[in-house]
Design an enzyme around this catalytic site. Structure first.
Site, short mmCIF file in Angstrom:
data_model
loop_
_atom_site.label_atom_id
_atom_site.label_comp_id
_atom_site.label_asym_id
_atom_site.label_seq_id
_atom_site.Cartn_x
_atom_site.Cartn_y
_atom_site.Cartn_z
N GLU A 179 0.82 -1.21 0.00
CA GLU A 179 0.00 0.00 0.00
C GLU A 179 0.86 1.26 0.00
O GLU A 179 0.53 2.24 -0.66
CB GLU A 179 -0.95 -0.01 1.19
CG GLU A 179 -2.06 -1.04 1.10
CD GLU A 179 -2.99 -0.81 -0.08
OE1 GLU A 179 -3.12 0.36 -0.53
OE2 GLU A 179 -3.57 -1.78 -0.58
N TYR B 89 -7.27 5.69 4.48
CA TYR B 89 -7.33 4.73 3.38
C TYR B 89 -6.41 3.54 3.63
O TYR B 89 -6.81 2.37 3.52
CB TYR B 89 -6.98 5.37 2.03
CG TYR B 89 -6.67 4.31 1.00
CD1 TYR B 89 -7.70 3.62 0.38
CD2 TYR B 89 -5.36 3.91 0.74
CE1 TYR B 89 -7.43 2.58 -0.50
CE2 TYR B 89 -5.08 2.90 -0.14
CZ TYR B 89 -6.12 2.23 -0.76
OH TYR B 89 -5.86 1.19 -1.61
N ASP C 294 -10.78 4.16 -2.89
CA ASP C 294 -9.77 4.90 -3.63
C ASP C 294 -10.42 5.48 -4.89
O ASP C 294 -11.64 5.39 -5.06
CB ASP C 294 -8.56 4.02 -3.97
CG ASP C 294 -8.86 2.98 -5.04
OD1 ASP C 294 -10.04 2.79 -5.40
OD2 ASP C 294 -7.91 2.35 -5.54
N CYS D 248 -17.72 -5.67 -18.98
CA CYS D 248 -17.94 -5.37 -17.57
C CYS D 248 -18.95 -6.32 -16.95
O CYS D 248 -20.06 -6.51 -17.50
CB CYS D 248 -18.44 -3.94 -17.41
SG CYS D 248 -18.72 -3.47 -15.69
N CYS E 43 -25.72 -1.58 -14.33
CA CYS E 43 -25.03 -0.29 -14.22
C CYS E 43 -25.98 0.88 -14.50
O CYS E 43 -26.55 0.99 -15.58
CB CYS E 43 -23.86 -0.25 -15.20
SG CYS E 43 -22.95 1.33 -15.18
#
Length: 288
Positions: free
Chosen positions: A34, A117, A135, A200, A206
């Site tokens: 990270e 985060y 994020d 996707c 969506c």
């Protein structure tokens, strides 16, 4: 099928094989990844992360290393202050947490260089626990798939966390995996400039697709250049210091950049940031 289930099914079959995701990776390995992945592409991080984990498999191992060795190993990842903050965090973990990365967000956020985060990412990806991880990629997926917008716009910490929290089931392990899946989906499919909507997994659910894929017309974060910036100059100066085990004279640094005022300003900033030091004889080196 609900959106989180679609993400989970896709992630289990399509996720990239990244070394910090493999079984046996410790929370320490996740924490190192990270730090390295902040504003740095995965392809640049992979080989350096692998080298770091071989050399410094525990916080105490990294804490015992010199700052010079750490900065050399950091290489071209950029933003080298991250390496020093990671070094400081490792020392705190070794001394105050029995060489074990904390598993709670409060304890993690108390460590040097760790914000909300990163703390949530370690809880989710290092310990497999339920923690909304937000994020830029996750925010974009949620903005499109849930809210029907072209992009997420400026960050809104509490609403963003609430959006992701609403998508996660109560089960720790499944929630952590969905968090990984949302991030992966935004990184490789639901990208900012060229989303791959045809492949996707959440296409049918969506909201952005249902709305006719409206363009994003809100404020945009300015794109930062690199050529000619202080970042570039600092990097060139550090390249000289990393390239030798011995202190170098000032003229070796002067040779890397023609603009003397900018070069002097950048060298001074490296000294202030603890990324370089000047010896009594006037030569410069990485910090001891």
């Amino acid at each position: 099928m609900p959106l989180p289930d679609l993400v989970l099914t896709w992630y289990r079959s399509e996720a990239r094989d990244l070394p910090w995701r493999r079984p046996g990776t410790t929370a320490w390995g996740v924490l190192v990844s990270e730090f390295m992945l902040q504003q740095t592409p995965v392809t640049r991080v992979e080989p350096i992360w692998t080298d770091w984990m071989a050399r410094w498999p525990t916080p105490s191992a990294l804490a015992a290393a010199s700052r010079a060795d750490i900065l050399r190993a950091w290489g071209k990842l950029g933003y080298p202050r991250r390496a020093l903050r990671l070094h400081e965090a490792a020392a705190t973990i070794a001394a105050a947490h029995d060489d074990t990365v904390p598993s709670g967000t409060d304890d993690l956020e108390a460590l040097p260089g760790i914000g909300s985060y990163t703390a949530r990412a370690v809880v989710a990806f290092g310990y497999g626990r339920r923690a909304p991880v937000v994020d830029t990629n996750v925010r974009r997926v949620v903005a499109r798939a849930v809210h029907g917008a072209g992009d997420a716009g400026p960050a809104r910490t509490k609403p963003d966390l609430a959006d992701v929290d609403a998508l996660l089931p109560p089960d720790d392990a499944t929630a952590a995996e969905i968090s990984s899946g949302l991030m992966e989906l935004g990184a490789v499919v639901c990208t900012a400039r060229a989303p791959r909507c045809g492949i996707c997994p959440v296409h049918a659910e969506c909201a952005w697709q249902a709305n006719g894929r409206p363009a994003y017309d809100g404020p945009r974060k300015p794109v930062q250049g690199f050529a000619g910036t202080d970042r570039q100059v600092r990097g060139k100066l550090l390249d000289v210091l990393r390239g030798t085990a011995h202190p170098v004279p000032r003229d070796a640094l002067d040779a890397v950049w023609p603009d003397a005022p900018q070069r002097d300003r950048c060298l001074h900033s490296l000294l202030v940031d603890g990324l370089a030091e000047q010896h009594d004889d006037g030569r410069f080196a990485l910090p001891a």
